[in-house]
Design a protein around this motif. Structure first.
Motif, PDB file in Angstrom:
ATOM      1  N   ASN A 128       0.829  -1.211   0.000  1.00  0.00           N
ATOM      2  CA  ASN A 128       0.000   0.000   0.000  1.00  0.00           C
ATOM      3  C   ASN A 128       0.866   1.265   0.000  1.00  0.00           C
ATOM      4  N   LEU A 129       1.962   1.246   0.726  1.00  0.00           N
ATOM      5  CA  LEU A 129       2.879   2.385   0.729  1.00  0.00           C
ATOM      6  C   LEU A 129       3.457   2.611  -0.669  1.00  0.00           C
ATOM      7  N   ILE A 130       3.874   1.533  -1.314  1.00  0.00           N
ATOM      8  CA  ILE A 130       4.411   1.642  -2.671  1.00  0.00           C
ATOM      9  C   ILE A 130       3.347   2.213  -3.608  1.00  0.00           C
ATOM     10  N   ALA A 131       2.121   1.715  -3.507  1.00  0.00           N
ATOM     11  CA  ALA A 131       1.037   2.200  -4.373  1.00  0.00           C
ATOM     12  C   ALA A 131       0.745   3.680  -4.120  1.00  0.00           C
ATOM     13  N   VAL A 163      -4.211  13.953  -0.187  1.00  0.00           N
ATOM     14  CA  VAL A 163      -4.744  12.815   0.569  1.00  0.00           C
ATOM     15  C   VAL A 163      -3.855  11.596   0.363  1.00  0.00           C
ATOM     16  N   GLU A 164      -3.372  11.392  -0.863  1.00  0.00           N
ATOM     17  CA  GLU A 164      -2.479  10.260  -1.133  1.00  0.00           C
ATOM     18  C   GLU A 164      -1.178  10.393  -0.333  1.00  0.00           C
ATOM     19  N   GLU A 165      -0.692  11.621  -0.179  1.00  0.00           N
ATOM     20  CA  GLU A 165       0.503  11.846   0.640  1.00  0.00           C
ATOM     21  C   GLU A 165       0.224  11.477   2.096  1.00  0.00           C
ATOM     22  N   GLU A 166      -0.970  11.824   2.588  1.00  0.00           N
ATOM     23  CA  GLU A 166      -1.359  11.433   3.949  1.00  0.00           C
ATOM     24  C   GLU A 166      -1.396   9.914   4.074  1.00  0.00           C
ATOM     25  N   HIS A 167      -1.971   9.254   3.066  1.00  0.00           N
ATOM     26  CA  HIS A 167      -2.020   7.785   3.084  1.00  0.00           C
ATOM     27  C   HIS A 167      -0.615   7.202   3.132  1.00  0.00           C
ATOM     28  N   GLU A 170       0.803   7.595   6.559  1.00  0.00           N
ATOM     29  CA  GLU A 170       0.187   6.651   7.503  1.00  0.00           C
ATOM     30  C   GLU A 170       0.714   5.234   7.294  1.00  0.00           C
ATOM     31  N   MET A 171       0.874   4.817   6.040  1.00  0.00           N
ATOM     32  CA  MET A 171       1.413   3.484   5.777  1.00  0.00           C
ATOM     33  C   MET A 171       2.867   3.410   6.244  1.00  0.00           C
ATOM     34  N   SER A 172       3.618   4.473   6.051  1.00  0.00           N
ATOM     35  CA  SER A 172       5.012   4.509   6.505  1.00  0.00           C
ATOM     36  C   SER A 172       5.071   4.377   8.024  1.00  0.00           C
ATOM     37  N   ASP A 173       4.175   5.101   8.721  1.00  0.00           N
ATOM     38  CA  ASP A 173       4.114   4.995  10.182  1.00  0.00           C
ATOM     39  C   ASP A 173       3.767   3.572  10.610  1.00  0.00           C
ATOM     40  N   LEU A 174       2.816   2.937   9.896  1.00  0.00           N
ATOM     41  CA  LEU A 174       2.425   1.570  10.257  1.00  0.00           C
ATOM     42  C   LEU A 174       3.567   0.582  10.043  1.00  0.00           C
ATOM     43  N   LEU A 175       4.389   0.824   9.034  1.00  0.00           N
ATOM     44  CA  LEU A 175       5.527  -0.069   8.794  1.00  0.00           C
ATOM     45  C   LEU A 175       6.514  -0.025   9.941  1.00  0.00           C
TER      46      LEU A 175
END
Length: 177
Positions: A128-131, A163-167, A170-175
């Motif tokens: 998801n982060l890559i996408a 919004v995509e930057e926020e996503h 968030e994915m980076s934080d989750l990793l």
């Protein structure tokens, strides 16, 4: 001070053009964008958003483990936001007198992002982060190509990119969990 009732704009010409080209819908005579090129880019973005919806929904449904409930909720929220993006893009395509291409048979080949079938939660987050990074860069390039020729589309893409930057953040934080 006297009030001048004369417009700075050539209102008569604006009215005449609007009446003459009424079949063009929202596209005014002053529109400077390359409509065909912009519609093509928007249809690619539309495909990308739908692939992202499907990927996030798959991850939402298949992520397991009691400790992953908050991550599943994040996947669901992102899927819903990606669907909102897809709707905005499709509406803009129609405003530009184009047709949104929602053909499921070619969705993945037109998408900039890839679908993912990971089973591991970290792999899902990474995919998801890559996408999201792909989406951000794709939107950045589209915005640059459009420039000042279509301010409405540019603004919409800028808002979606934020919004995509926020996503991605968030994915980076989750990793990092």
């Amino acid at each position: 001070m006297s009030q001048n009732n004369q417009s700075i704009l050539d209102v008569a010409a604006i009215r005449a053009q609007a009446k003459k080209h009424v079949d063009d819908g929202a596209v005014s005579s002053g529109y400077q964008g390359d409509r065909e090129k912009i519609i093509q880019m928007l249809n690619e973005a539309l495909a990308t958003e739908w692939v992202c919806v499907l990927r996030y929904m798959r991850h939402y449904f298949t992520a397991t483990g009691i400790h992953n409930e908050s991550i599943k909720a994040e996947f669901l929220e992102h899927a819903q936001q990606e669907q909102e993006h897809a709707s905005r893009i499709a509406e803009r395509i129609v405003q530009l007198n184009g047709e949104p291409d929602l053909d499921p048979a070619t969705l993945v080949t037109r998408s900039h992002a890839e679908y993912d079938t990971s089973a591991d939660i970290k792999d899902m987050i990474r995919a998801n982060l890559i996408a999201e990074r792909i989406a951000v860069e794709s939107y950045r390039q589209m915005i640059a190509i459009i420039g000042d020729t279509d301010p409405t589309t540019r603004q919409m893409l800028t808002e979606i990119m934020a919004v995509e930057e926020e996503h991605a953040d968030e994915m980076s934080d989750l990793l990092g969990l």
